[in-house]
Motif scaffolding. Structure first.
Motif, PDB file in Angstrom:
ATOM      1  N   HIS A   1       0.873  -1.176   0.000  1.00 13.58           N
ATOM      2  CA  HIS A   1       0.000   0.000   0.000  1.00 13.58           C
ATOM      3  C   HIS A   1       0.905   1.219   0.000  1.00 13.58           C
ATOM      4  O   HIS A   1       1.798   1.343   0.842  1.00 13.58           O
ATOM      5  N   VAL A   2       0.693   2.115  -0.966  1.00 19.07           N
ATOM      6  CA  VAL A   2       1.597   3.246  -1.176  1.00 19.07           C
ATOM      7  C   VAL A   2       0.813   4.554  -1.091  1.00 19.07           C
ATOM      8  O   VAL A   2      -0.275   4.684  -1.654  1.00 19.07           O
ATOM      9  N   VAL A   3       1.382   5.520  -0.383  1.00 19.22           N
ATOM     10  CA  VAL A   3       0.766   6.834  -0.225  1.00 19.22           C
ATOM     11  C   VAL A   3       1.795   7.891  -0.599  1.00 19.22           C
ATOM     12  O   VAL A   3       2.980   7.776  -0.273  1.00 19.22           O
ATOM     13  N   ALA A   4       1.354   8.918  -1.321  1.00 17.24           N
ATOM     14  CA  ALA A   4       2.212  10.060  -1.645  1.00 17.24           C
ATOM     15  C   ALA A   4       1.348  11.307  -1.621  1.00 17.24           C
ATOM     16  O   ALA A   4       0.187  11.268  -2.034  1.00 17.24           O
ATOM     17  N   HIS A   5       1.900  12.405  -1.151  1.00 17.92           N
ATOM     18  CA  HIS A   5       1.124  13.640  -1.109  1.00 17.92           C
ATOM     19  C   HIS A   5       1.863  14.747  -1.838  1.00 17.92           C
ATOM     20  O   HIS A   5       3.084  14.716  -1.992  1.00 17.92           O
ATOM     21  N   ASP A   6       1.096  15.720  -2.327  1.00 22.95           N
ATOM     22  CA  ASP A   6       1.691  16.935  -2.880  1.00 22.95           C
ATOM     23  C   ASP A   6       2.126  17.803  -1.703  1.00 22.95           C
ATOM     24  O   ASP A   6       1.300  18.227  -0.886  1.00 22.95           O
ATOM     25  N   VAL A   7       3.429  18.042  -1.606  1.00 23.87           N
ATOM     26  CA  VAL A   7       3.948  18.882  -0.534  1.00 23.87           C
ATOM     27  C   VAL A   7       3.322  20.266  -0.626  1.00 23.87           C
ATOM     28  O   VAL A   7       2.998  20.750  -1.719  1.00 23.87           O
ATOM     29  N   ARG A   8       3.110  20.917   0.505  1.00 24.67           N
ATOM     30  CA  ARG A   8       2.461  22.232   0.519  1.00 24.67           C
ATOM     31  C   ARG A   8       3.096  23.166  -0.510  1.00 24.67           C
ATOM     32  O   ARG A   8       4.310  23.277  -0.615  1.00 24.67           O
ATOM     33  N   GLY A   9       2.223  23.804  -1.306  1.00 23.21           N
ATOM     34  CA  GLY A   9       2.676  24.700  -2.358  1.00 23.21           C
ATOM     35  C   GLY A   9       2.902  24.028  -3.691  1.00 23.21           C
ATOM     36  O   GLY A   9       3.213  24.698  -4.678  1.00 23.21           O
ATOM     37  N   ALA A  10       2.740  22.706  -3.774  1.00 22.99           N
ATOM     38  CA  ALA A  10       2.976  21.969  -5.010  1.00 22.99           C
ATOM     39  C   ALA A  10       1.708  21.269  -5.473  1.00 22.99           C
ATOM     40  O   ALA A  10       0.906  20.796  -4.660  1.00 22.99           O
ATOM     41  N   GLY A  11       1.533  21.191  -6.785  1.00 24.70           N
ATOM     42  CA  GLY A  11       0.416  20.451  -7.359  1.00 24.70           C
ATOM     43  C   GLY A  11      -0.929  20.931  -6.861  1.00 24.70           C
ATOM     44  O   GLY A  11      -1.254  22.111  -6.941  1.00 24.70           O
ATOM     45  N   ARG A  12      -1.702  20.005  -6.291  1.00 28.55           N
ATOM     46  CA  ARG A  12      -3.057  20.327  -5.823  1.00 28.55           C
ATOM     47  C   ARG A  12      -3.100  20.775  -4.366  1.00 28.55           C
ATOM     48  O   ARG A  12      -4.188  21.054  -3.846  1.00 28.55           O
ATOM     49  N   SER A  13      -1.957  20.816  -3.712  1.00 27.65           N
ATOM     50  CA  SER A  13      -1.927  21.290  -2.321  1.00 27.65           C
ATOM     51  C   SER A  13      -1.759  22.806  -2.295  1.00 27.65           C
ATOM     52  O   SER A  13      -1.003  23.363  -3.089  1.00 27.65           O
ATOM     53  N   PRO A  14      -2.449  23.491  -1.391  1.00 25.65           N
ATOM     54  CA  PRO A  14      -2.358  24.956  -1.340  1.00 25.65           C
ATOM     55  C   PRO A  14      -1.001  25.423  -0.851  1.00 25.65           C
ATOM     56  O   PRO A  14      -0.275  24.690  -0.190  1.00 25.65           O
ATOM     57  N   ALA A  15      -0.684  26.654  -1.203  1.00 23.16           N
ATOM     58  CA  ALA A  15       0.570  27.273  -0.769  1.00 23.16           C
ATOM     59  C   ALA A  15       0.329  28.070   0.504  1.00 23.16           C
ATOM     60  O   ALA A  15      -0.696  28.746   0.639  1.00 23.16           O
ATOM     61  N   PRO A  16       1.241  28.020   1.450  1.00 28.16           N
ATOM     62  CA  PRO A  16       1.112  28.855   2.653  1.00 28.16           C
ATOM     63  C   PRO A  16       1.095  30.331   2.275  1.00 28.16           C
ATOM     64  O   PRO A  16       1.677  30.737   1.265  1.00 28.16           O
ATOM     65  N   ARG A  17       0.460  31.135   3.105  1.00 23.68           N
ATOM     66  CA  ARG A  17       0.398  32.572   2.834  1.00 23.68           C
ATOM     67  C   ARG A  17       1.659  33.297   3.272  1.00 23.68           C
ATOM     68  O   ARG A  17       1.896  34.423   2.855  1.00 23.68           O
ATOM     69  N   THR A  18       2.445  32.674   4.138  1.00 25.83           N
ATOM     70  CA  THR A  18       3.659  33.313   4.636  1.00 25.83           C
ATOM     71  C   THR A  18       4.838  32.372   4.445  1.00 25.83           C
ATOM     72  O   THR A  18       4.672  31.145   4.332  1.00 25.83           O
ATOM     73  N   LEU A  19       6.040  32.937   4.433  1.00 29.66           N
ATOM     74  CA  LEU A  19       7.246  32.120   4.288  1.00 29.66           C
ATOM     75  C   LEU A  19       7.376  31.141   5.441  1.00 29.66           C
ATOM     76  O   LEU A  19       7.817  30.001   5.255  1.00 29.66           O
ATOM     77  N   ALA A  20       6.975  31.558   6.631  1.00 28.18           N
ATOM     78  CA  ALA A  20       7.079  30.682   7.794  1.00 28.18           C
ATOM     79  C   ALA A  20       6.274  29.399   7.614  1.00 28.18           C
ATOM     80  O   ALA A  20       6.587  28.370   8.221  1.00 28.18           O
ATOM     81  N   GLY A  21       5.251  29.445   6.771  1.00 32.66           N
ATOM     82  CA  GLY A  21       4.425  28.268   6.533  1.00 32.66           C
ATOM     83  C   GLY A  21       5.155  27.138   5.841  1.00 32.66           C
ATOM     84  O   GLY A  21       4.655  26.014   5.785  1.00 32.66           O
ATOM     85  N   TYR A  22       6.345  27.416   5.286  1.00 33.03           N
ATOM     86  CA  TYR A  22       7.158  26.376   4.662  1.00 33.03           C
ATOM     87  C   TYR A  22       8.176  25.780   5.638  1.00 33.03           C
ATOM     88  O   TYR A  22       8.981  24.943   5.247  1.00 33.03           O
ATOM     89  N   GLY A  23       8.166  26.232   6.894  1.00 33.74           N
ATOM     90  CA  GLY A  23       9.136  25.770   7.872  1.00 33.74           C
ATOM     91  C   GLY A  23       9.066  24.270   8.102  1.00 33.74           C
ATOM     92  O   GLY A  23       8.018  23.636   7.946  1.00 33.74           O
TER      93      GLY A  23
END
Length: 339
Positions: free
Chosen positions: A106-128
């Motif tokens: 069973h394999v799971v993969a996600h779009d990291v925040r800011g990539a593909g269908r995942s939303p981007a953080p509003r602030t730089l700190a959100g990528y911490g």
């Protein structure tokens, strides 16, 4: 613990035979996570895997990340969690994931925040890094039965995998770690060759870098470079969101590289670790990868004659390495998991 502590290393230069071949943004949501509905099953766009969203834990700054899953979960069997790098999406893992699913995983993969269908953080700190680890914790809990999982990271997916796998960072959710073309920021000693290969990281900290990254990596020239490396492109990879992914992903470097190099927080990795070295990697010097080995209790080094996108050019070899290493029993669980 000293960085020079001895590691039990079995230097395997040749991977196991490949597994059987497989057939060939929304805007960020500022609402508190507690107000969100449960994860919603989305329409499966392709046979063999499904699309889902993943509700994040309280305080993650985002509503959800997009998740794909291949194969069926089985009682008592560990899931494989694949984490992509920059400027990719979870789509980069499809050839590897299909082979693992064909082998019964069973394999799971996600779009990291800011990539593909995942939303981007509003602030730089959100990528911490703390938020990236929160995302991993949420994906494991919602889509991999709470773990433990066999964690696999490529490029930036590997960079976040090192702190996820060290100590008790994810509360026993990680059973093994496979690092592909991505030494940990906290654990490596940069070689002269790595400093030359990482010139672009300095450029990413300059004004206007996100827009320049979007223009450069969203161009046909970048696709031609991938094809020339032996990593064939198609209609789904690189993703149609490549330009935006390149722009948003610059935040990963800005939020993490300098802070963690100035104040590294390395801990020992007690679980089995496999370091996959692509010998023709233009971005990662093997010497830098090797420098992290002393932080691992149980480490294996595997070379593949490939470029940086080895997971696309040699998916069979990569899947076989993951399957062989992760078939070991999970180590004894530490203290109860903390959310």
């Amino acid at each position: 613990t000293s960085a020079t502590a001895a590691a039990r290393s079995s230097a395997a230069r040749t991977p196991s035979p490949a597994l059987s071949p497989a057939p060939s943004r929304p805007p960020a949501d500022a609402q508190p996570v507690r107000q969100l509905a449960a994860a919603v099953q989305l329409a499966a766009g392709d046979a063999g895997f499904s699309h889902r969203s993943c509700q994040l834990h309280e305080g993650c700054q985002l509503s959800a990340v997009h998740v794909r899953a291949w194969g069926a979960r089985r009682d008592g069997a560990r899931s494989v969690l694949l984490v992509h790098g920059y400027p990719d999406t979870s789509e980069v893992w499809r050839p590897v994931a299909e082979r693992l699913a064909d082998a019964g995983r069973h394999v799971v993969a996600h779009d990291v925040r800011g990539a593909g269908r995942s939303p981007a953080p509003r602030t730089l700190a959100g990528y911490g890094m703390e938020h990236l680890l929160d995302d991993l914790r949420s994906v494991v809990d919602e889509h991999a039965g709470g773990g433990p999982v066999d964690l696999v990271g490529h490029d930036w997916g590997s960079l976040q995998g090192w702190p996820a796998a060290q100590g008790d960072a994810l509360g026993g959710r990680v059973a093994s770690f496979t690092s592909i073309s991505g030494p940990g920021i906290d654990h490596l000693r940069p070689s002269p060759g790595q400093l030359l290969r990482s010139w672009y990281i300095g450029a990413f900290h300059l004004p206007g870098a996100p827009s320049l990254a979007r223009a450069a990596l969203g161009s046909s020239r970048f696709r031609s470079q991938l094809d020339a490396e032996g990593a064939p492109t198609d209609a789904t990879w690189p993703a149609p969101t490549l330009g935006a992914d390149a722009k948003h992903g610059v935040g990963l470097y800005r939020a993490n590289v300098l802070p963690r190099r100035l104040r590294p927080r390395p801990e020992r990795l007690r679980i089995p670790v496999t370091m996959v070295v692509a010998t023709r990697d233009r971005f990662v010097d093997p010497a830098s990868i090797d420098s992290a080995a002393s932080w691992c209790d149980d480490v294996e080094r595997v070379e593949v004659d490939a470029g940086h996108w080895v997971i696309r050019s040699h998916p069979g070899e990569v899947a076989a390495i993951i399957e062989r290493r992760s078939s070991r029993p999970a180590p004894a669980a530490p203290s109860p998991r903390a959310r």
